[in-house]
Motif scaffolding. Structure first.
Motif, PDB file in Angstrom:
ATOM      1  N   LEU A   2      -8.331  45.960 -47.132  1.00 15.26           N
ATOM      2  CA  LEU A   2      -7.484  46.398 -46.036  1.00 15.26           C
ATOM      3  C   LEU A   2      -8.325  46.901 -44.862  1.00 15.26           C
ATOM      4  O   LEU A   2      -7.978  46.669 -43.701  1.00 15.26           O
ATOM      5  N   GLN A   3      -9.438  47.549 -45.185  1.00 13.68           N
ATOM      6  CA  GLN A   3     -10.317  48.035 -44.125  1.00 13.68           C
ATOM      7  C   GLN A   3     -10.895  46.877 -43.324  1.00 13.68           C
ATOM      8  O   GLN A   3     -10.985  46.953 -42.093  1.00 13.68           O
ATOM      9  N   LEU A   5      -9.518  43.983 -42.843  1.00 17.64           N
ATOM     10  CA  LEU A   5      -8.436  43.441 -42.033  1.00 17.64           C
ATOM     11  C   LEU A   5      -8.217  44.295 -40.783  1.00 17.64           C
ATOM     12  O   LEU A   5      -8.063  43.760 -39.683  1.00 17.64           O
ATOM     13  N   ILE A   6      -8.227  45.601 -40.944  1.00 13.97           N
ATOM     14  CA  ILE A   6      -8.035  46.502 -39.809  1.00 13.97           C
ATOM     15  C   ILE A   6      -9.180  46.369 -38.814  1.00 13.97           C
ATOM     16  O   ILE A   6      -8.961  46.282 -37.602  1.00 13.97           O
ATOM     17  N   VAL A   7     -10.401  46.310 -39.306  1.00 18.09           N
ATOM     18  CA  VAL A   7     -11.563  46.143 -38.429  1.00 18.09           C
ATOM     19  C   VAL A   7     -11.495  44.800 -37.702  1.00 18.09           C
ATOM     20  O   VAL A   7     -11.777  44.709 -36.509  1.00 18.09           O
ATOM     21  N   GLY A   8     -11.088  43.754 -38.402  1.00 14.22           N
ATOM     22  CA  GLY A   8     -10.941  42.441 -37.778  1.00 14.22           C
ATOM     23  C   GLY A   8      -9.899  42.446 -36.668  1.00 14.22           C
ATOM     24  O   GLY A   8     -10.098  41.846 -35.610  1.00 14.22           O
ATOM     25  N   LEU A   9      -8.776  43.128 -36.902  1.00 15.72           N
ATOM     26  CA  LEU A   9      -7.747  43.222 -35.860  1.00 15.72           C
ATOM     27  C   LEU A   9      -8.238  44.008 -34.652  1.00 15.72           C
ATOM     28  O   LEU A   9      -7.956  43.641 -33.503  1.00 15.72           O
ATOM     29  N   ILE A  10      -8.987  45.083 -34.896  1.00 19.27           N
ATOM     30  CA  ILE A  10      -9.521  45.878 -33.788  1.00 19.27           C
ATOM     31  C   ILE A  10     -10.522  45.059 -32.974  1.00 19.27           C
ATOM     32  O   ILE A  10     -10.506  45.083 -31.736  1.00 19.27           O
TER      33      ILE A  10
END
Length: 95
Positions: A2-3, A5-10
């Motif tokens: 999940l981390q 994915l969040i970093v990729g979105l940012i």
């Protein structure tokens, strides 16, 4: 997981913001059109519709370089630009 994915979105959002501010207008329009087409193909219809509509252009937003009088920004013979002379700027420098 999940981390990541969040970093990729940012990172993707940061790239989008940088591209929307720094790329030339025709390239931004092509990127926007391509992204809208891609969003529509994935099933994000509302996002595709929002991206397909062109952004409203404000007058002095820095988008066209045609708003101001270019001769007003040119320095005069005595080095004065906008009412501030070179000597006045030198006096304000702290040593």
């Amino acid at each position: 997981m999940l981390q990541n994915l969040i970093v990729g979105l940012i990172v993707a959002w940061a790239v989008w913001v940088a591209a929307s501010r720094l790329l030339p207008r025709p390239l931004r329009a092509a990127l926007r059109k391509h992204t809208a087409r891609l969003a529509g193909a994935v099933g994000l219809g509302r996002l595709a519709q929002r991206l397909a509509t062109p952004a409203s252009s404000a007058g002095a937003c820095g988008g066209c370089d045609g708003c101001g009088d270019k001769s007003a920004a040119a320095p005069a013979k005595d080095g004065v630009v906008g009412g501030i002379g070179v000597e006045a700027l030198r006096r304000t420098i702290r040593r």
